[in-house]
Design a protein around this motif. Sequence first.
Motif, short mmCIF file in Angstrom:
data_model
loop_
_atom_site.label_atom_id
_atom_site.label_comp_id
_atom_site.label_asym_id
_atom_site.label_seq_id
_atom_site.Cartn_x
_atom_site.Cartn_y
_atom_site.Cartn_z
N ARG A 9 0.84 -1.21 0.00
CA ARG A 9 0.00 0.00 0.00
C ARG A 9 0.88 1.26 0.00
NH1 ARG A 9 -3.18 -2.67 4.36
NH2 ARG A 9 -4.93 -3.69 3.31
N THR A 10 1.90 1.24 0.84
CA THR A 10 2.79 2.40 0.94
C THR A 10 3.46 2.69 -0.39
OG1 THR A 10 3.20 2.03 3.30
CG2 THR A 10 4.83 3.33 2.10
N VAL A 11 3.96 1.66 -1.05
CA VAL A 11 4.64 1.83 -2.34
C VAL A 11 3.67 2.36 -3.39
CG1 VAL A 11 5.75 0.60 -4.24
CG2 VAL A 11 6.45 0.14 -1.90
N LEU A 12 2.44 1.86 -3.39
CA LEU A 12 1.45 2.33 -4.37
C LEU A 12 1.07 3.78 -4.11
CD1 LEU A 12 -0.85 -0.83 -4.70
CD2 LEU A 12 0.85 0.01 -6.34
N LEU A 13 0.96 4.17 -2.85
CA LEU A 13 0.68 5.57 -2.53
C LEU A 13 1.86 6.46 -2.94
CD1 LEU A 13 -1.05 5.19 0.95
CD2 LEU A 13 -2.07 6.25 -1.08
N ASN A 14 3.08 5.99 -2.70
CA ASN A 14 4.26 6.74 -3.13
C ASN A 14 4.28 6.90 -4.65
OD1 ASN A 14 5.08 6.87 -0.47
ND2 ASN A 14 6.64 5.28 -0.66
N MET A 15 3.90 5.84 -5.34
CA MET A 15 3.84 5.88 -6.80
C MET A 15 2.78 6.89 -7.25
SD MET A 15 2.99 2.75 -9.42
CE MET A 15 1.22 2.83 -9.09
N ALA A 16 1.64 6.91 -6.57
CA ALA A 16 0.59 7.87 -6.90
C ALA A 16 1.09 9.30 -6.70
CB ALA A 16 -0.64 7.60 -6.04
N LEU A 17 1.85 9.52 -5.63
CA LEU A 17 2.41 10.85 -5.37
C LEU A 17 3.39 11.24 -6.47
CD1 LEU A 17 2.66 13.25 -3.36
CD2 LEU A 17 4.55 11.98 -2.29
N GLU A 18 4.24 10.29 -6.84
CA GLU A 18 5.25 10.56 -7.87
C GLU A 18 4.62 10.94 -9.20
OE1 GLU A 18 8.73 8.05 -10.27
OE2 GLU A 18 7.95 7.29 -8.38
N HIS A 19 3.46 10.36 -9.50
CA HIS A 19 2.81 10.60 -10.79
C HIS A 19 1.67 11.61 -10.70
CE1 HIS A 19 4.96 7.57 -13.18
NE2 HIS A 19 4.99 6.86 -12.07
N GLY A 20 1.53 12.26 -9.55
CA GLY A 20 0.60 13.37 -9.42
C GLY A 20 -0.87 13.01 -9.42
N ILE A 21 -1.22 11.84 -8.89
CA ILE A 21 -2.63 11.45 -8.88
C ILE A 21 -3.20 11.36 -7.46
CG2 ILE A 21 -2.55 10.25 -11.10
CD1 ILE A 21 -2.35 7.62 -9.62
#
Length: 319
Positions: free
Chosen positions: A49-61
């Motif tokens: 979950r943490t990695v997916l949230l970090n990924m979402a932050l990185e891609h601006g979503i």
Amino acid sequence: WQGQLLCQLAQHGSQILVQPADFYHQCHRARLLPQNYEELKTNSIDYQRTVLLNMALEHGITSTLVPQCIQQWADGEFTEQGCSLSFLLNWAWNRVISIKQTWDVTCEMLYDWSGHHVDSRTDWQLESLTQSLSNMKQIFSSLIAQSSPTTERGEVEMELRQDVVSILLLHFNVVRWCVSFSLLPEIDEISDAQPGLFPFPINSLREKYTKKRAELCSMKGIVKDLNLLLIDDFLDCQGSHIKKMWKTLGGNGLYPPPSMQAVANMYLIEEVSTEVKHAVTLYLLQDLAALTKNESGEAIIASFIQRFMLSPGLVHQVQ
């Protein structure tokens, strides 16, 4: 494929994060996971979950994903699965800490007096970290606006963390503004001139203000218990916070600050208002413009006033 996965996460992220394993591995195969991917932790659902949230932050979503999660998780339906507002808050705060740590490492070359120019990769990193922190500020705003903390203490804690993020974001923006006008990286006035960098004239400034204080010292008998140098009186009225910080960076506790780093780090002091910080910075920029005696100094002042939206009243007071 990457675009489709990001779109899915933005639209259905609150459901995906409840059981993230399958989606997580799809993102891994699509090479969407951040570079610090750790194979040994992939079995941990919280880690996924943490990695997916970090990924979402990185891609601006996150502006789409996080409000959705807050709305779907607020009633506690998915708490047993680990999806709760507490999880979101902990992730957000840990992410802020990580951003700040990365920022500090990235900024080391700005303050080591090496006189090296900021390369395109460092500039991009500073911009990316600033954007990520700006997104984190929006996330904390959403958590405060859309959730209902169960205790007064919980509400105060969220507001305090939002305040910290706001202070950090202003600091980030001040540093990036200094870089844009070559006030950073640091280079002192006795080093060999580096084209495109501004040598901070600390010796000239100190000499100027030491002379001023000596001239005014004789007037102490006329006006007792008063700093006749207005900037000294102004800083005294703010308590000891600014002076102490300047001392830790090589200053003597008096104006002028010992470096541009001391100016930038002043923005990290929670106990001092933003208006005061801007006033001190504007006062210094006017001194620098007077010393350089060229049009660029006035352009820098105008840009600072516009970029940080200083009120006409504040500008008039400082002038």
